[in-house]
Design a protein around this motif. Structure first.
Motif, short mmCIF file in Angstrom:
data_model
loop_
_atom_site.label_atom_id
_atom_site.label_comp_id
_atom_site.label_asym_id
_atom_site.label_seq_id
_atom_site.Cartn_x
_atom_site.Cartn_y
_atom_site.Cartn_z
N TRP A 183 33.30 -44.09 -60.88
CA TRP A 183 32.42 -44.75 -59.91
C TRP A 183 31.22 -45.38 -60.63
O TRP A 183 30.85 -46.53 -60.33
N MET A 184 30.63 -44.64 -61.59
CA MET A 184 29.48 -45.16 -62.32
C MET A 184 29.86 -46.39 -63.13
O MET A 184 29.11 -47.38 -63.16
N ARG A 185 31.04 -46.35 -63.77
CA ARG A 185 31.47 -47.51 -64.56
C ARG A 185 31.69 -48.73 -63.68
O ARG A 185 31.38 -49.86 -64.07
N ALA A 186 32.19 -48.49 -62.47
CA ALA A 186 32.43 -49.60 -61.55
C ALA A 186 31.13 -50.24 -61.08
O ALA A 186 31.14 -51.41 -60.65
N HIS A 187 30.02 -49.50 -61.16
CA HIS A 187 28.74 -50.02 -60.67
C HIS A 187 27.76 -50.29 -61.80
O HIS A 187 26.57 -50.50 -61.56
N GLU A 188 28.25 -50.29 -63.03
CA GLU A 188 27.36 -50.53 -64.17
C GLU A 188 26.68 -51.89 -64.10
O GLU A 188 25.49 -52.02 -64.38
N ALA A 189 27.44 -52.92 -63.74
CA ALA A 189 26.87 -54.27 -63.68
C ALA A 189 25.75 -54.34 -62.65
O ALA A 189 24.68 -54.93 -62.90
N GLU A 190 25.99 -53.74 -61.49
CA GLU A 190 24.96 -53.75 -60.43
C GLU A 190 23.72 -53.00 -60.89
O GLU A 190 22.58 -53.48 -60.68
N LEU A 191 23.91 -51.83 -61.53
CA LEU A 191 22.77 -51.06 -62.01
C LEU A 191 22.01 -51.84 -63.09
O LEU A 191 20.77 -51.88 -63.08
N GLY A 192 22.76 -52.48 -64.01
CA GLY A 192 22.11 -53.25 -65.06
C GLY A 192 21.26 -54.37 -64.50
O GLY A 192 20.16 -54.65 -65.00
N GLU A 193 21.75 -55.00 -63.45
CA GLU A 193 20.99 -56.10 -62.83
C GLU A 193 19.70 -55.59 -62.22
O GLU A 193 18.64 -56.23 -62.33
N VAL A 194 19.77 -54.44 -61.55
CA VAL A 194 18.57 -53.87 -60.92
C VAL A 194 17.55 -53.49 -61.99
O VAL A 194 16.35 -53.78 -61.86
N LEU A 195 18.01 -52.84 -63.05
CA LEU A 195 17.08 -52.40 -64.09
C LEU A 195 16.50 -53.57 -64.86
O LEU A 195 15.35 -53.52 -65.32
N ALA A 196 17.26 -54.63 -65.02
CA ALA A 196 16.77 -55.81 -65.73
C ALA A 196 15.73 -56.57 -64.94
O ALA A 196 15.02 -57.43 -65.50
N SER A 197 15.58 -56.26 -63.66
CA SER A 197 14.62 -56.99 -62.82
C SER A 197 13.18 -56.66 -63.18
O SER A 197 12.25 -57.39 -62.82
N GLY A 198 12.95 -55.53 -63.86
CA GLY A 198 11.59 -55.14 -64.24
C GLY A 198 10.85 -54.38 -63.17
O GLY A 198 9.69 -53.99 -63.38
N VAL A 199 11.49 -54.13 -62.04
CA VAL A 199 10.82 -53.42 -60.95
C VAL A 199 10.66 -51.93 -61.29
O VAL A 199 9.72 -51.29 -60.84
#
Length: 306
Positions: free
Chosen positions: A245-261
């Motif tokens: 499940w985590m691997r399937a959502h890695e891209a989504e998590l990476g996008e959120v973390l890259a936002s700088g929020v």
């Protein structure tokens, strides 16, 4: 039935008794909503809830134009009722709960598993509430204490708490079956509490601190274990593990973390070698809880108080 329990459960118990005793046979009408209201002096909602519970348990069924009647198959044993025991019922209930969660456990489901009638189960257990209580007692008794305990209060606490964690691991539903604020007297569970108290007895802690320490430690295990059943159900429903499940959502998590929020979170999770699961959370929390208790023990031995 305890006096403090919900009124509708007392009604269900009495109607169940009438069916078991043969006072109400298959096809007979059970008391209607209005009859229940008059006989027990309850509101219409309570009466309706009692009838609904009887239907959920497979004891009764609604017949259009007639009312609620005793279910036709009840009282007709489909399997060897003479071989039915409380232990067989408990084993079946635990097996169902282990595989599908506590919500899947019902008298009707257990009866189907044992190839008998739901009514035959009530000769051994009063209902699901008592059954869950007995299930918890049974699984808490699975790991007896060793003949020799390790020396020192901390190794003894670790032994008991790791046993509890293993029990929760084997039976993910257990965390949902026990309560901290309204505990049932589960004898094998009380034995675990007693062992925790014995480990800290004689260290200079007063009774209140001892009891709070034991309860807090058990609640830490239970609180960590609450996620076990949800994870089990998610794995059953989706067919994928937590790692998948985590691997399937890695891209989504990476996008959120890259936002700088969330800069600190992004910095921490970016570190190499991070590995966190429920077992590592348990181990980390166990050691930190015992570190804190060690401070209280040291203060008690020095004669100091908070």
């Amino acid at each position: 039935m305890n006096r403090g329990e919900a009124p509708y459960l007392r009604i269900v118990e009495e109607i169940r008794r009438r069916i078991t005793a043969g006072e109400l046979a298959a096809g007979d009408k059970v008391p209607s909503t209005r009859q229940i209201m008059r006989e027990w002096g309850v509101a219409m909602a309570t009466a309706g809830k009692a009838l609904g519970r009887l239907q959920d348990e497979g004891l009764a069924r609604a017949v259009p134009g007639v009312g609620t009647v005793v279910a036709g198959h009840e009282g007709q044993v489909r399997g060897p009722a003479q071989d039915l025991t409380r232990q067989r019922i408990l084993r079946a209930a635990v097996r169902i709960a282990d595989g599908e969660g506590l919500a899947a456990v019902s008298m009707r489901r257990i009866a189907a598993e044992l190839e008998t009638s739901a009514m035959s189960l009530y000769r051994h257990v009063a209902g699901k509430e008592e059954l869950v209580h007995l299930m918890a007692d049974a699984v808490y008794g699975e790991d007896p204490p060793p003949a020799r305990l390790p020396r020192g209060w901390r190794p003894q606490l670790e032994l008991v708490l790791r046993q509890q964690w293993r029990i929760h691991r084997r039976h993910p539903w257990l965390a949902q079956a026990v309560s901290l604020t309204r505990p049932r007297f589960v004898r094998n569970g009380m034995a675990h509490t007693d062992r925790l108290l014995r480990a800290v007895d004689g260290l200079g802690l007063d009774a209140g601190v001892m009891l709070h320490a034991a309860t807090s430690l058990m609640n830490f295990v239970r609180g960590t274990a609450v996620s076990l059943e949800a994870e089990q159900q998610a794995r059953t429903e989706t067919g994928i593990t937590e790692d998948e499940w985590m691997r399937a959502h890695e891209a989504e998590l990476g996008e959120v973390l890259a936002s700088g929020v969330y800069p600190t979170l992004a910095k921490v999770v970016a570190q190499p070698g991070l590995d966190m699961d429920l077992d590592s959370i348990f181990e980390f929390g166990l050691h930190r809880h015992l570190d804190g208790l060690a401070v209280l023990v040291a203060r008690a031995r020095d004669g100091r108080r908070d």
